[in-house]
Design an enzyme around this catalytic site. Sequence first.
Site, short mmCIF file in Angstrom:
data_model
loop_
_atom_site.label_atom_id
_atom_site.label_comp_id
_atom_site.label_asym_id
_atom_site.label_seq_id
_atom_site.Cartn_x
_atom_site.Cartn_y
_atom_site.Cartn_z
N ARG A 31 0.89 -1.00 -0.01
CA ARG A 31 0.01 0.01 -0.17
C ARG A 31 0.93 1.29 -0.04
NH1 ARG A 31 -2.20 1.70 4.51
NH2 ARG A 31 -2.80 -0.44 5.35
N TYR A 39 -12.26 20.00 -16.97
CA TYR A 39 -12.86 18.64 -16.86
C TYR A 39 -14.00 18.46 -15.89
CZ TYR A 39 -13.45 13.55 -15.76
OH TYR A 39 -13.79 12.33 -15.50
N ASP A 68 -3.37 20.78 -14.25
CA ASP A 68 -3.70 19.58 -14.95
C ASP A 68 -3.34 19.78 -16.31
OD1 ASP A 68 -5.01 17.53 -16.22
OD2 ASP A 68 -6.71 17.32 -15.05
N LYS A 80 -4.67 8.94 -19.73
CA LYS A 80 -4.79 9.32 -21.22
C LYS A 80 -3.58 9.19 -21.90
CE LYS A 80 -8.89 10.79 -20.06
NZ LYS A 80 -9.41 10.10 -18.91
#
Length: 379
Positions: free
Chosen positions: A49, A101, A174, A199
């Site tokens: 983790r 977005y 971003d 992406k």
Amino acid sequence: MTHWKTKLARAGGAIDPKTGGVVPPLQPSTTFVRDENYELLIAGNSYGRDQNPSVQLAEQLLCDLEGATASLLFSSGMAAISALVSGLKRGDTLILQSGIYWGTTAWVRRFCQEREVRLLEEDAGNMDTFLKVVHDAEPRLVFVETPSNPWILSCDIQAISATCKACGAALAVDSTAASPVLTRPLDHGADFVIHSATKVLNGHSDVLAGVLCAARQEDDLFVRAARERSQTGALLGSFEAWLLIRSLRTLDVRMSRMCENAMELARWLEDQTSVEAVWYPGLASHRGHEIAKRQMHGGFGYLLSFLVKGDKENALAFMSRLEGIHRATSLGSVESLAEHRHTIEGDLTGCPPNLIRLSVGIEAVEDLKAELSKAFGAI
Ligand SMILES: Cc1ncc(COP(=O)(O)O)c(C=O)c1O
């Protein structure tokens, strides 16, 4: 110093030390042994983790790409965004560029309302107005997306970062639609860069991932994001990280071809009688063209939007006639994807009902033109 293109092609020089394989090994183990003195056999490798060797290698490549001191890979772009923004405290101010977005906007609105963070949503279409709002509001964090999805607006990272610095705010960009191949926001003064690595960084529509890169890893918001990832378990899976490394090796050539195709299609779309407007940073007619020319190097990206003449019905008729280019959400993959954003976002966001967003892939551009031409026949 070795060029990042060379580093990427060679996956950072990583090989499998056990076999001599020129491909980095995949280590799916979720736990790592300690020696007889209870020291970790390999420092840093403890529990899945917290970290994983494939994730670490991918993060190093992304640091090289962005010129970052540290980067954190997450299980999605939204996980990266939420880990950063959730470091804000009650009473802090966040300035969020509007028209970005929709998933980011929707999550940030809910978060800020529930956690009593002051949220100002600002259009970045007019840089002077945007900078004045930043200056006057004295925010803790400014979050922009350039080029934005699906409005394809370019905002001036350098100008925003100068204003942020003057008022003690952090700037997060971003940069999903630009990719580090075209723009390195940290070089323009940003504090953080975010990508939906789902992406173009991965680029094959087969990995969901996100990355947060920092100019200074000791930055409080970055330290908080790292803790959030570790404690909540938002780390990218080892197989996804391995696939991402495989994909990063070809990022540069994929981006070149996609930018070339997108530029040609944008020009071609401008000449189509069924098209009212084309939004692409590489077009002289685009309102963010001058900023994009300064900020993007080697191309203008793979994402464009266009408005078909008429209304929503015309846009949907166009979509229904598409063959070859998939009707599907997402962007940045080797195959072209078209989306009717209004159907996804609804009336809430102001996304024009006649807007089609096109993510341009690496196909032969003549085929893309032929497929679009056929669909225009429906209008
Ligand atoms: C610009 C941008 N940022 C962030 C995201 C969210 O990324 P993910 O879907 O990997 O969570 C998306 C998704 O489409 C996006 O387009």
